[in-house]
Design a protein around this motif. Structure first.
Motif, PDB file in Angstrom:
ATOM      1  N   LYS A 175      39.975  38.961  42.170  1.00 14.95           N
ATOM      2  CA  LYS A 175      39.100  37.782  42.114  1.00 14.95           C
ATOM      3  C   LYS A 175      39.181  37.139  40.720  1.00 14.95           C
ATOM      4  O   LYS A 175      39.321  35.914  40.607  1.00 14.95           O
ATOM      5  CB  LYS A 175      37.659  38.210  42.426  1.00 14.95           C
ATOM      6  N   LEU A 231      33.187  34.126  44.045  1.00 15.05           N
ATOM      7  CA  LEU A 231      34.303  33.921  44.974  1.00 15.05           C
ATOM      8  C   LEU A 231      34.480  35.184  45.830  1.00 15.05           C
ATOM      9  O   LEU A 231      34.485  36.306  45.307  1.00 15.05           O
ATOM     10  CB  LEU A 231      35.587  33.648  44.176  1.00 15.05           C
ATOM     11  N   THR A 319      31.645  29.309  46.726  1.00 17.96           N
ATOM     12  CA  THR A 319      32.590  28.940  45.664  1.00 17.96           C
ATOM     13  C   THR A 319      33.995  28.946  46.254  1.00 17.96           C
ATOM     14  O   THR A 319      34.393  29.936  46.875  1.00 17.96           O
ATOM     15  CB  THR A 319      32.515  29.961  44.511  1.00 17.96           C
TER      16      THR A 319
END
Ligand code: GLY
Length: 348
Positions: A175, A231, A319
């Motif tokens: 991520k 995210l 996001t």
């Protein structure tokens, strides 16, 4: 004051220095049943911990609840902790999150130091001041932002981890790569996680944690850019809560699955390049597998996403990315978008 995140090569020395900088009367060390066996045994003879009292809690995310929190508060009280006592959280993200919350609320707040022992806690949970517990079937529902005084990252703990825990933490690194830049993403995608070189992993972890630090420094209370760190987590938390009722999975696995769904959405909503999505999804499918959800689970997953902390009103806020390193916070998605992403997740 900003928390100090130190990559520790000499844990005994660094911990002694950190403890000395935190004025204290008594020291408590919080461990879970696993870190009590695997980690406390390795540090309990440190001179700086000779008078420390240990508090042991049950392991795994299932125990990250109010009962465990009460046990920690009671143990602090029975051990005569004052407002000037110090709590050292020795463990994975569950220990650092719950311990951080216990410390933040006991007598309106005592100092704490995080010594994360899992890759997930090193790269994410122990850094950035998010503390809390699960509640009402929802992840991290109750908690506060409050920084540890110190976070001491000793990558030697990586040797104590099984394959699943390495992969779990690695998902958060993935991520960070996605929100950082192509170079870092490529390095992560090409790393042999099936037979990880721990030296290289430690090197990558250092870079990864600095990305988190930079973002948290800019926006400690998640008003804006810190949402980038979510995210993969809108779907990820829903997957994790869903799995809790069926067959619990490690947080990082849920994040990896969340990345699959959210990168798919990024290709349809914010023009994330399909090729990059496919490469990332292939990596995740190869090393993390999938989750046996069916379309009968969609209503429950959507309901869980409605409870996400990023939402406002009835909108589901997520996001996304316009490309690697191109962060798009505050994207709203509909239930139809979610279903489409879940279809992709199942069938890909
Ligand atoms: N785990 C995401 C954050 O700390 O903001």
């Amino acid at each position: 004051m900003k928390q100090r995140v130190i990559i520790s090569k000499q844990l005994q020395t660094d911990l002694a220095e950190a403890i000395a900088e935190c004025e204290h009367d008594r020291i408590f060390v919080l461990v879970d049943e696993t870190t009590n066996k695997l980690c406390w045994t390795l540090v309990k003879d440190y001179l700086c911990l000779k008078d420390a009292q240990t508090i042991v809690i049950g392991a795994t995310d299932r125990r990250k609840n109010l009962d465990t929190l009460v046990h920690v508060w009671e143990s602090l009280q029975q051990g005569k902790a004052t407002r000037h006592s110090l709590l050292i959280n020795l463990g994975g993200g569950m220990v650092t999150d719950l311990g951080g919350f216990a410390a933040s609320t006991y007598k309106r707040g005592i100092n704490f130091i995080n010594v994360p022992t899992t890759l997930l806690a090193m790269v994410d949970a122990s850094v950035g001041g998010k503390t809390g517990i699960n509640f009402g079937g929802l992840k991290n529902e109750i908690g506060v932002f409050n920084d540890a005084e110190f976070v001491l990252l000793d990558t030697n703990w990586l040797r104590t981890l099984d394959e699943e825990n390495i992969r779990s933490g690695y998902a958060e690194m993935l991520k960070h790569g996605l929100i950082a830049d192509e170079t870092m993403w490529a390095e992560l995608i090409n790393f042999n996680i099936a037979q990880p070189n721990l030296h290289q992993l430690a090197f990558m972890l250092d870079k990864s944690v600095r990305i988190k630090e930079r973002i948290v420094d800019e926006d400690p209370h998640e008003k804006g850019i810190r949402k980038a760190l979510n995210l993969g987590h809108t779907f990820g938390h829903a997957f994790e809560s869903w799995a809790m009722k069926h067959h619990p999975i490690l947080h990082g696995y849920a994040v990896a699955f969340g990345l699959v769904a959210e990168l798919y959405l990024a290709t349809t909503q914010t023009d994330f390049p399909t090729e990059r999505m496919r490469q990332t999804v292939n990596f995740i499918r190869a090393y993390y597998g999938s989750l046996p959800i069916t379309c009968n689970d969609y209503p429950e997953l959507i309901e869980l996403m409605h409870h996400d902390k990023k939402n406002r009103g009835n909108e589901i806020n997520v996001t996304l990315l316009g490309g690697i390193g191109d962060i798009r916070i505050n994207q709203t998605i509909t239930e139809e978008d979610i279903k489409e992403a879940l279809d992709f997740f199942r069938e890909g």
